[in-house]
Design an enzyme around this catalytic site. Structure first.
Site, PDB file in Angstrom:
ATOM      1  N   ASP A  69       0.856  -1.195   0.000  1.00  0.00           N
ATOM      2  CA  ASP A  69       0.000   0.000   0.000  1.00  0.00           C
ATOM      3  C   ASP A  69       0.888   1.239   0.000  1.00  0.00           C
ATOM      4  O   ASP A  69       2.110   1.155   0.195  1.00  0.00           O
ATOM      5  CB  ASP A  69      -0.979  -0.024   1.171  1.00  0.00           C
ATOM      6  CG  ASP A  69      -0.368  -0.607   2.435  1.00  0.00           C
ATOM      7  OD1 ASP A  69       0.867  -0.611   2.554  1.00  0.00           O
ATOM      8  OD2 ASP A  69      -1.129  -1.052   3.308  1.00  0.00           O
ATOM      9  N   CYS A  94       1.108   4.161   9.653  1.00  0.00           N
ATOM     10  CA  CYS A  94       0.689   2.761   9.568  1.00  0.00           C
ATOM     11  C   CYS A  94       1.764   1.944   8.855  1.00  0.00           C
ATOM     12  O   CYS A  94       1.521   0.806   8.444  1.00  0.00           O
ATOM     13  CB  CYS A  94      -0.656   2.652   8.861  1.00  0.00           C
ATOM     14  SG  CYS A  94      -1.557   1.147   9.301  1.00  0.00           S
ATOM     15  N   HIS A  96       3.270   2.363   5.885  1.00  0.00           N
ATOM     16  CA  HIS A  96       3.256   2.137   4.440  1.00  0.00           C
ATOM     17  C   HIS A  96       4.564   2.600   3.792  1.00  0.00           C
ATOM     18  O   HIS A  96       4.885   2.164   2.681  1.00  0.00           O
ATOM     19  CB  HIS A  96       2.051   2.823   3.791  1.00  0.00           C
ATOM     20  CG  HIS A  96       0.717   2.328   4.318  1.00  0.00           C
ATOM     21  ND1 HIS A  96      -0.485   2.670   3.759  1.00  0.00           N
ATOM     22  CD2 HIS A  96       0.414   1.496   5.359  1.00  0.00           C
ATOM     23  CE1 HIS A  96      -1.471   2.084   4.437  1.00  0.00           C
ATOM     24  NE2 HIS A  96      -0.946   1.375   5.413  1.00  0.00           N
ATOM     25  N   GLU A 128      -5.894   3.150   3.479  1.00  0.00           N
ATOM     26  CA  GLU A 128      -6.573   3.664   4.685  1.00  0.00           C
ATOM     27  C   GLU A 128      -7.975   4.154   4.356  1.00  0.00           C
ATOM     28  O   GLU A 128      -8.807   4.303   5.232  1.00  0.00           O
ATOM     29  CB  GLU A 128      -5.755   4.810   5.306  1.00  0.00           C
ATOM     30  CG  GLU A 128      -4.367   4.407   5.799  1.00  0.00           C
ATOM     31  CD  GLU A 128      -4.395   3.449   6.994  1.00  0.00           C
ATOM     32  OE1 GLU A 128      -5.478   3.229   7.582  1.00  0.00           O
ATOM     33  OE2 GLU A 128      -3.332   2.915   7.327  1.00  0.00           O
ATOM     34  N   HIS A 154       2.233  -6.554   6.634  1.00  0.00           N
ATOM     35  CA  HIS A 154       1.923  -5.370   7.417  1.00  0.00           C
ATOM     36  C   HIS A 154       2.875  -5.305   8.590  1.00  0.00           C
ATOM     37  O   HIS A 154       3.132  -6.328   9.230  1.00  0.00           O
ATOM     38  CB  HIS A 154       0.476  -5.369   7.919  1.00  0.00           C
ATOM     39  CG  HIS A 154       0.016  -3.970   8.183  1.00  0.00           C
ATOM     40  ND1 HIS A 154       0.514  -3.213   9.226  1.00  0.00           N
ATOM     41  CD2 HIS A 154      -0.826  -3.175   7.505  1.00  0.00           C
ATOM     42  CE1 HIS A 154      -0.026  -2.019   9.183  1.00  0.00           C
ATOM     43  NE2 HIS A 154      -0.851  -1.951   8.145  1.00  0.00           N
ATOM     44  N   HIS A 346      -1.221   3.801  13.844  1.00  0.00           N
ATOM     45  CA  HIS A 346      -2.097   4.980  13.885  1.00  0.00           C
ATOM     46  C   HIS A 346      -1.742   5.896  15.056  1.00  0.00           C
ATOM     47  O   HIS A 346      -2.596   6.682  15.487  1.00  0.00           O
ATOM     48  CB  HIS A 346      -3.587   4.590  13.922  1.00  0.00           C
ATOM     49  CG  HIS A 346      -4.039   3.896  12.672  1.00  0.00           C
ATOM     50  ND1 HIS A 346      -5.365   3.784  12.318  1.00  0.00           N
ATOM     51  CD2 HIS A 346      -3.351   3.293  11.675  1.00  0.00           C
ATOM     52  CE1 HIS A 346      -5.467   3.123  11.172  1.00  0.00           C
ATOM     53  NE2 HIS A 346      -4.248   2.810  10.772  1.00  0.00           N
TER      54      HIS A 346
HETATM   55  C1  LIG Z   1      -4.023  -1.935   9.098  1.00  0.00           C
HETATM   56  C2  LIG Z   1      -4.972  -0.831   9.407  1.00  0.00           C
HETATM   57  O1  LIG Z   1      -4.796  -0.140  10.398  1.00  0.00           O
HETATM   58  N1  LIG Z   1      -5.983  -0.631   8.541  1.00  0.00           N
HETATM   59  C3  LIG Z   1      -7.024   0.322   8.758  1.00  0.00           C
HETATM   60  C4  LIG Z   1      -8.030   0.209   7.620  1.00  0.00           C
HETATM   61  C5  LIG Z   1      -9.084   1.294   7.678  1.00  0.00           C
HETATM   62  C6  LIG Z   1     -10.400   0.887   7.102  1.00  0.00           C
HETATM   63  C7  LIG Z   1     -11.455   1.967   7.129  1.00  0.00           C
HETATM   64  N2  LIG Z   1     -10.968   3.275   6.819  1.00  0.00           N
HETATM   65  C8  LIG Z   1     -12.154   1.961   8.478  1.00  0.00           C
HETATM   66  O2  LIG Z   1     -11.808   2.753   9.351  1.00  0.00           O
HETATM   67  O3  LIG Z   1     -13.082   1.183   8.663  1.00  0.00           O
HETATM   68  C9  LIG Z   1      -7.706   0.079  10.105  1.00  0.00           C
HETATM   69  O4  LIG Z   1      -8.182   1.072  10.689  1.00  0.00           O
HETATM   70  O5  LIG Z   1      -7.792  -1.070  10.560  1.00  0.00           O
END
Ligand SMILES: CC(=O)N[C@@H](CCC[C@H](N)C(=O)O)C(=O)O
Length: 371
Positions: A69, A94, A96, A128, A154, A346
């Protein structure tokens, strides 16, 4: 590319995080790096802000996919690192930047030393949000390469460098974004009886919402509802006419996601009656679960241990990844790569250790060679 060059690439990418489908500088930077590699075996294609690079095999009968990503998050970086983000309010929080660097390292090694089979490296935007995997698959662009399998990684802040973790079956959850707009009637702070106060209503909604998880979802199943943002009001002595909640729903089964959404809609109807207001719901981007193929996970665990790295079995996680859409279409897997950061995904202080880049490149290259 030697290790120092890869580390520099990671620092450069770390400085220019961009949000989903705005990865213009990132795409330009990646294309420059790719175009400086040995081109004799490469075919490069752009798709929106993404890139596909085919490394032509010596005698191909199959095509192996690997995906990274590309996007950052709307977070103000607080690490204080010398190569901190130069894009205010955006951060690679995250990992990337590491994911892309590892993909470039893999590409460079394969470009110099191709294997029998074709390898397609996918640089995918917007993981994201709003999601890049689904539109890539819908575009049918990948069809001409007839992928046999695809995998991805990841970063895992809680694991040490040199440790890799994976599991067969469900690794990541089904996700749905959640946006709720409340509309009532504003007015003077001293006359609440003449208004429909959306701060009070939205606050009650946030706490009641958790009952869906605790009293509607089977305790042996799993679900999460998180409200990450609440916006309402203009000044301390005016009752707010509107309020907005922004969040996400996570489940380990697609059916549970549907159940939660149905329950949520019942709650909405109840609140609309009791608070005499209007509540609009929008589910934004939805990601399908990441479900790993057993035989590839077994093969990968052998590759990891043969390289002298530690392999541990993972638990399913409530994180989401639109890589799940690739795995709905093709067999493959996603794995966790230990990066040993005191702060998690995050977080504005996330600081993955660079040593993980070499571990990632070696593991991915050896897996590709073993296929
Ligand atoms: C690995 C990771 O942290 N992915 C994000 C994916 C976000 C999906 C979407 N924007 C949401 O918030 O539902 C995560 O927050 O898990």
């Amino acid at each position: 590319m030697n290790t120092d060059q890869l580390l520099q690439v990671r620092k450069d990418l770390h400085q220019i995080p961009e949000l989903g489908f705005q990865e213009f500088k990132t795409q330009e930077y990646l294309l420059n790096v790719i175009k400086n590699m040995d081109q004799s075996n490469l075919e490069i294609e752009q798709w929106k802000t993404g890139i596909f690079v085919l490394v032509k095999g010596k005698n191909p009968s199959r095509t192996i996919g690997y995906r990274t990503d590309m996007d950052g998050l709307p977070i103000q970086e607080q690490t204080g690192l010398p190569y901190t983000s130069i894009h205010p309010s955006n951060m690679h929080a995250c990992g990337h930047d590491l994911h892309m660097t590892i993909a470039l390292g893999v590409l460079d090694r394969l470009a110099h030393n191709p294997i029998e089979e074709n390898v397609l490296i996918v640089f995918q935007p917007a993981e994201e949000g709003p999601g890049g995997a689904e539109p890539i698959l819908a575009s049918k662009l990948l069809d001409k390469w007839q992928l046999d399998m695809i995998f991805a990684l990841h970063i895992a802040p809680e694991l040490p460098v040199g440790t890799i973790s994976c599991r067969s079956g469900i690794l990541f959850a089904n996700t749905s974004e959640l946006y709720l707009d409340f509309t009532g009637k504003g007015g003077h702070a001293a006359y609440p009886h003449l208004t429909k106060d959306m701060i009070v209503t939205a606050s009650a909604f946030v706490t009641q919402l958790q009952q869906i998880i605790s009293r509607r979802v089977d305790p042996l199943d799993s679900g999460v509802i998180t409200i990450g943002k609440m916006t309402a009001g203009s000044v301390q002595n005016i009752i707010a006419e509107t309020a907005r909640l922004e969040g996400t729903i996570r489940t380990l089964k697609p059916e549970t996601m549907n159940q939660i959404k149905n329950q949520l809609e019942q709650f909405i109807k109840g609140f609309e009656i009791s608070a005499d207001c209007k509540i609009d719901v929008d589910y934004g981007a939805n990601y399908y679960q990441v479900e790993n193929t057993d035989r590839y996970v077994k093969q990968f665990s052998n590759v990891v241990t043969s390289l002298g790295y530690s392999y541990i079995d993972a638990n399913p996680a409530m994180t989401g990844e639109d890589f799940g859409y690739f795995l709905k279409e093709y067999p493959g897997f996603m794995f966790w790569l230990g990066v040993d950061s005191a702060y998690g995904l995050h977080h504005s202080m996330l600081n993955p250790k660079e040593g993980a880049i070499e571990v990632g490149v070696n593991s991915v290259v050896e897996m590709i060679r073993s296929l």
